[in-house]
Design a protein around this motif. Structure first.
Motif, PDB file in Angstrom:
ATOM      1  N   ALA A  21       1.540   4.932  -1.359  1.00 21.92           N
ATOM      2  CA  ALA A  21       1.234   3.797  -0.479  1.00 21.92           C
ATOM      3  C   ALA A  21       1.842   4.018   0.904  1.00 21.92           C
ATOM      4  O   ALA A  21       1.201   3.749   1.924  1.00 21.92           O
ATOM      5  CB  ALA A  21       1.750   2.500  -1.084  1.00 21.92           C
ATOM      6  N   SER A  24      -0.174   6.651   2.778  1.00 17.46           N
ATOM      7  CA  SER A  24      -1.452   6.149   3.297  1.00 17.46           C
ATOM      8  C   SER A  24      -1.216   5.249   4.513  1.00 17.46           C
ATOM      9  O   SER A  24      -2.004   5.242   5.446  1.00 17.46           O
ATOM     10  CB  SER A  24      -2.254   5.435   2.213  1.00 17.46           C
ATOM     11  OG  SER A  24      -1.627   4.244   1.849  1.00 17.46           O
ATOM     12  N   HIS A  25      -0.100   4.518   4.501  1.00 16.77           N
ATOM     13  CA  HIS A  25       0.240   3.674   5.646  1.00 16.77           C
ATOM     14  C   HIS A  25       0.508   4.545   6.878  1.00 16.77           C
ATOM     15  O   HIS A  25       0.051   4.248   7.982  1.00 16.77           O
ATOM     16  CB  HIS A  25       1.463   2.825   5.305  1.00 16.77           C
ATOM     17  CG  HIS A  25       1.756   1.786   6.327  1.00 16.77           C
ATOM     18  ND1 HIS A  25       2.684   1.977   7.306  1.00 16.77           N
ATOM     19  CD2 HIS A  25       1.212   0.576   6.537  1.00 16.77           C
ATOM     20  CE1 HIS A  25       2.704   0.908   8.086  1.00 16.77           C
ATOM     21  NE2 HIS A  25       1.820   0.045   7.644  1.00 16.77           N
ATOM     22  N   LYS A  28      -2.712   5.925   8.182  1.00 19.85           N
ATOM     23  CA  LYS A  28      -3.467   4.879   8.897  1.00 19.85           C
ATOM     24  C   LYS A  28      -2.917   4.680  10.306  1.00 19.85           C
ATOM     25  O   LYS A  28      -3.672   4.490  11.248  1.00 19.85           O
ATOM     26  CB  LYS A  28      -3.385   3.555   8.128  1.00 19.85           C
ATOM     27  CG  LYS A  28      -4.545   3.370   7.179  1.00 19.85           C
ATOM     28  CD  LYS A  28      -4.727   1.905   6.870  1.00 19.85           C
ATOM     29  CE  LYS A  28      -6.083   1.677   6.236  1.00 19.85           C
ATOM     30  NZ  LYS A  28      -6.412   0.273   6.101  1.00 19.85           N
ATOM     31  N   ASN A  29      -1.604   4.710  10.427  1.00 29.02           N
ATOM     32  CA  ASN A  29      -0.985   4.571  11.753  1.00 29.02           C
ATOM     33  C   ASN A  29      -1.415   5.705  12.664  1.00 29.02           C
ATOM     34  O   ASN A  29      -1.729   5.490  13.835  1.00 29.02           O
ATOM     35  CB  ASN A  29       0.545   4.588  11.624  1.00 29.02           C
ATOM     36  CG  ASN A  29       1.098   3.206  11.364  1.00 29.02           C
ATOM     37  OD1 ASN A  29       0.469   2.205  11.683  1.00 29.02           O
ATOM     38  ND2 ASN A  29       2.271   3.140  10.769  1.00 29.02           N
ATOM     39  N   ARG A  72       1.244  15.443  13.529  1.00 23.87           N
ATOM     40  CA  ARG A  72       1.978  14.510  12.653  1.00 23.87           C
ATOM     41  C   ARG A  72       1.194  14.303  11.348  1.00 23.87           C
ATOM     42  O   ARG A  72       1.761  14.258  10.260  1.00 23.87           O
ATOM     43  CB  ARG A  72       2.149  13.178  13.396  1.00 23.87           C
ATOM     44  CG  ARG A  72       2.900  12.113  12.676  1.00 23.87           C
ATOM     45  CD  ARG A  72       3.039  10.906  13.591  1.00 23.87           C
ATOM     46  NE  ARG A  72       3.280   9.673  12.864  1.00 23.87           N
ATOM     47  CZ  ARG A  72       3.161   8.454  13.388  1.00 23.87           C
ATOM     48  NH1 ARG A  72       2.819   8.311  14.658  1.00 23.87           N
ATOM     49  NH2 ARG A  72       3.396   7.373  12.670  1.00 23.87           N
ATOM     50  N   SER A 111       9.553   1.375   6.657  1.00 21.07           N
ATOM     51  CA  SER A 111       9.940   0.771   7.929  1.00 21.07           C
ATOM     52  C   SER A 111      11.454   0.627   8.069  1.00 21.07           C
ATOM     53  O   SER A 111      11.966   0.528   9.171  1.00 21.07           O
ATOM     54  CB  SER A 111       9.254  -0.583   8.097  1.00 21.07           C
ATOM     55  OG  SER A 111       9.587  -1.418   7.023  1.00 21.07           O
ATOM     56  N   PRO A 152      16.689   0.841  10.344  1.00 22.89           N
ATOM     57  CA  PRO A 152      16.028   1.953  11.025  1.00 22.89           C
ATOM     58  C   PRO A 152      16.827   2.583  12.162  1.00 22.89           C
ATOM     59  O   PRO A 152      16.525   3.694  12.583  1.00 22.89           O
ATOM     60  CB  PRO A 152      14.731   1.322  11.556  1.00 22.89           C
ATOM     61  CG  PRO A 152      14.979  -0.126  11.589  1.00 22.89           C
ATOM     62  CD  PRO A 152      15.965  -0.445  10.542  1.00 22.89           C
TER      63      PRO A 152
ATOM     64  N   GLU B  15       4.979   0.782  16.158  1.00 26.14           N
ATOM     65  CA  GLU B  15       4.381   2.109  16.410  1.00 26.14           C
ATOM     66  C   GLU B  15       4.158   2.189  17.920  1.00 26.14           C
ATOM     67  O   GLU B  15       3.140   1.719  18.446  1.00 26.14           O
ATOM     68  CB  GLU B  15       3.079   2.198  15.614  1.00 26.14           C
ATOM     69  CG  GLU B  15       2.460   3.547  15.510  1.00 26.14           C
ATOM     70  CD  GLU B  15       3.278   4.575  14.747  1.00 26.14           C
ATOM     71  OE1 GLU B  15       3.548   5.616  15.362  1.00 26.14           O
ATOM     72  OE2 GLU B  15       3.628   4.359  13.569  1.00 26.14           O
ATOM     73  N   PRO B  61      10.164  -2.883  10.886  1.00 32.38           N
ATOM     74  CA  PRO B  61      11.542  -2.946  10.411  1.00 32.38           C
ATOM     75  C   PRO B  61      12.234  -4.215  10.915  1.00 32.38           C
ATOM     76  O   PRO B  61      11.815  -4.778  11.934  1.00 32.38           O
ATOM     77  CB  PRO B  61      12.183  -1.700  11.025  1.00 32.38           C
ATOM     78  CG  PRO B  61      11.319  -1.340  12.176  1.00 32.38           C
ATOM     79  CD  PRO B  61       9.938  -1.806  11.840  1.00 32.38           C
ATOM     80  N   HIS B  87      -2.500  -2.397   5.594  1.00 33.03           N
ATOM     81  CA  HIS B  87      -3.008  -2.617   4.236  1.00 33.03           C
ATOM     82  C   HIS B  87      -3.058  -4.106   3.947  1.00 33.03           C
ATOM     83  O   HIS B  87      -2.192  -4.646   3.257  1.00 33.03           O
ATOM     84  CB  HIS B  87      -2.128  -1.909   3.206  1.00 33.03           C
ATOM     85  CG  HIS B  87      -2.232  -0.431   3.290  1.00 33.03           C
ATOM     86  ND1 HIS B  87      -3.238   0.271   2.695  1.00 33.03           N
ATOM     87  CD2 HIS B  87      -1.484   0.466   3.946  1.00 33.03           C
ATOM     88  CE1 HIS B  87      -3.096   1.548   2.970  1.00 33.03           C
ATOM     89  NE2 HIS B  87      -2.033   1.692   3.724  1.00 33.03           N
ATOM     90  N   PRO B 108      -6.607   0.658  11.349  1.00 31.11           N
ATOM     91  CA  PRO B 108      -7.137   0.555  12.685  1.00 31.11           C
ATOM     92  C   PRO B 108      -8.296  -0.435  12.752  1.00 31.11           C
ATOM     93  O   PRO B 108      -9.142  -0.467  11.857  1.00 31.11           O
ATOM     94  CB  PRO B 108      -7.642   1.968  12.989  1.00 31.11           C
ATOM     95  CG  PRO B 108      -7.348   2.823  11.821  1.00 31.11           C
ATOM     96  CD  PRO B 108      -6.915   1.960  10.717  1.00 31.11           C
TER      97      PRO B 108
END
Lengths: 226, 164
Positions: A21, A24-25, A28-29, A72, A111, A152, B15, B61, B87, B108
């Motif tokens: 998961a 995949s996140h 997607k980013n 990346r 995150s 983080p 991001e 975060p 998601h 996206p």
């Protein structure tokens, strides 16, 4: 099916799902950035068609960004591939530094992940005979536990040192105070038990010490070919 | 276009590259944008600025998107919030809608759809605000009838307090 194998299967599936998961996140980013950058290039082209001045530096920034994101993406897919192949064999010889590096990378998609650095003080590359997938699960659990404290913006240093014939002493230094009263939890204890990993008692608010054996008898329970 | 005539947007995403690129694109569509890379920054920016619409990434975060949504909706009555999620599950969409999100979009997201959603959110904000102003005006007008000047002032002070 023995207890250990049952545990590896049930907990392993959860772990596999969680990591997938997060991958995949991450992907997607990456795609979102590429998609927006390509869109921005289109916007600039449209403006240029209308006679507006087109700044070359903007085009350069866009192409650099796309190249970086593709790189990346490649790194992420490479990590995903290495992780997927860790279930190929139940017990095998692995390079501990490589495994730590992979788990630092994969948990880095969370995150809450802090910056992780690995410092190998072993005189030579030490291979560990273990269940690679379960060891990954264990390292991931430990890193997630430390991330809870660091957040983080924090730092984790992982230090590896040989401990005579026994194995490798792994020390995790955290930049933030950890809630050691919660450490190790039942899941960590059970995973460590199967892998023969010893929790050293000198862990503190900023330091966790683990002894990872070069090989352990009980691990053969996980290998049907034993 | 004058700065005050533009839709004031608050964009929140951890991001950084995505945030930067989408901000540049939205600026070309004549939005006035402030960006924030985390929940704390977003809450602080919302306190300082008057925003029409906020676009918030769900997974961040620290204070995550759901918490930011909750705080912003509580403190800024007419701010409309769009949630962007990598998601989006039905549960997430339900939670965000219950907390007052205008829409949950998957990331996206098609840029034109995002622009459209921002405009719809802005229109909704204006309608709510106009409705509120109209109700308030009616209330004030009704006060004038049959009240002493001091009584009117007291009632107005009460109304003003309720607005704070």
């Amino acid at each position: 099916m023995n207890d250990a194998l049952n545990y590896v299967n049930t907990e392993g599936l959860k772990f596999f799902g969680k990591v997938n998961a997060s991958i995949s996140h991450e992907l997607k980013n990456i795609l979102a950035i590429i998609s927006e950058t390509a869109g921005f290039l289109n916007d600039l082209t449209e403006l240029a068609k209308q006679g507006k001045e087109l700044k070359l530096s903007l085009l350069e920034n866009c192409s650099t960004s796309i190249v970086e994101e593709i790189q990346r993406g490649f790194t992420t897919i490479k990590q995903m591939n290495r992780f997927s192949h860790s279930v190929d064999v139940p017990v095998t010889d692995i390079d501990l530094v490589e495994t730590l590096d992979l788990m630092a990378g994969l948990s880095g998609f969370l995150s809450s992940a802090a910056n992780v650095s690995i410092e190998n003080k072993c005189t030579e590359s030490k291979t560990i005979r273990t269940c690679p997938f379960l060891l990954q699960n264990f390292i991931y659990q430990i890193l997630c536990f430390v991330y809870e404290s660091t957040g983080p913006t924090g730092e984790i240093r992982i230090h590896l040192l040989e401990e005579k014939e026994k194995g490798v002493l792994l020390t995790l230094f955290s930049s933030a105070q950890m809630s050691v009263e919660k450490f190790p939890d039942e899941k960590m204890k059970k995973t460590a038990g199967i892998l023969g990993i010893e929790f050293k008692t000198n862990h503190s608010f900023y330091e966790i010490n683990l002894l990872i054996p070069y090989a352990v008898e009980t691990i053969t329970q996980l290998d049907p070919n034993g | 276009m004058d700065k005050n005539e533009k839709i004031h947007l608050l964009m929140v995403d951890d991001e950084v590259k995505f945030l930067h690129t989408i901000t540049e694109r939205l600026k070309l569509k004549f939005f006035e944008i402030t960006s924030a890379t985390n929940g704390e920054e977003a809450i602080a920016a919302a306190k300082k600025g008057q925003f029409d619409v906020a676009v918030i990434d769900l997974q961040m975060p620290g204070i995550d998107g759901v918490q930011v949504l909750e705080i912003l909706k509580k403190n800024h009555k007419y701010l409309e919030v769009l949630i962007l999620s990598g998601h989006a599950t039905i549960e997430t969409a339900v939670t965000c809608t219950k907390l007052g999100a205008f829409k949950v979009l998957e990331k996206p997201c098609d840029f034109d759809k995002l622009v459209e959603a921002i405009k719809e959110a802005y229109e909704t904000r204006l309608k709510k605000k106009f409705q509120h102003d109209e109700d308030r005006m009616k209330k004030i007008q009704s006060l004038v009838l049959g009240q002493s000047p001091l009584g009117i002032l007291k009632e107005l002070a009460k109304m003003d307090e309720a607005e704070k």
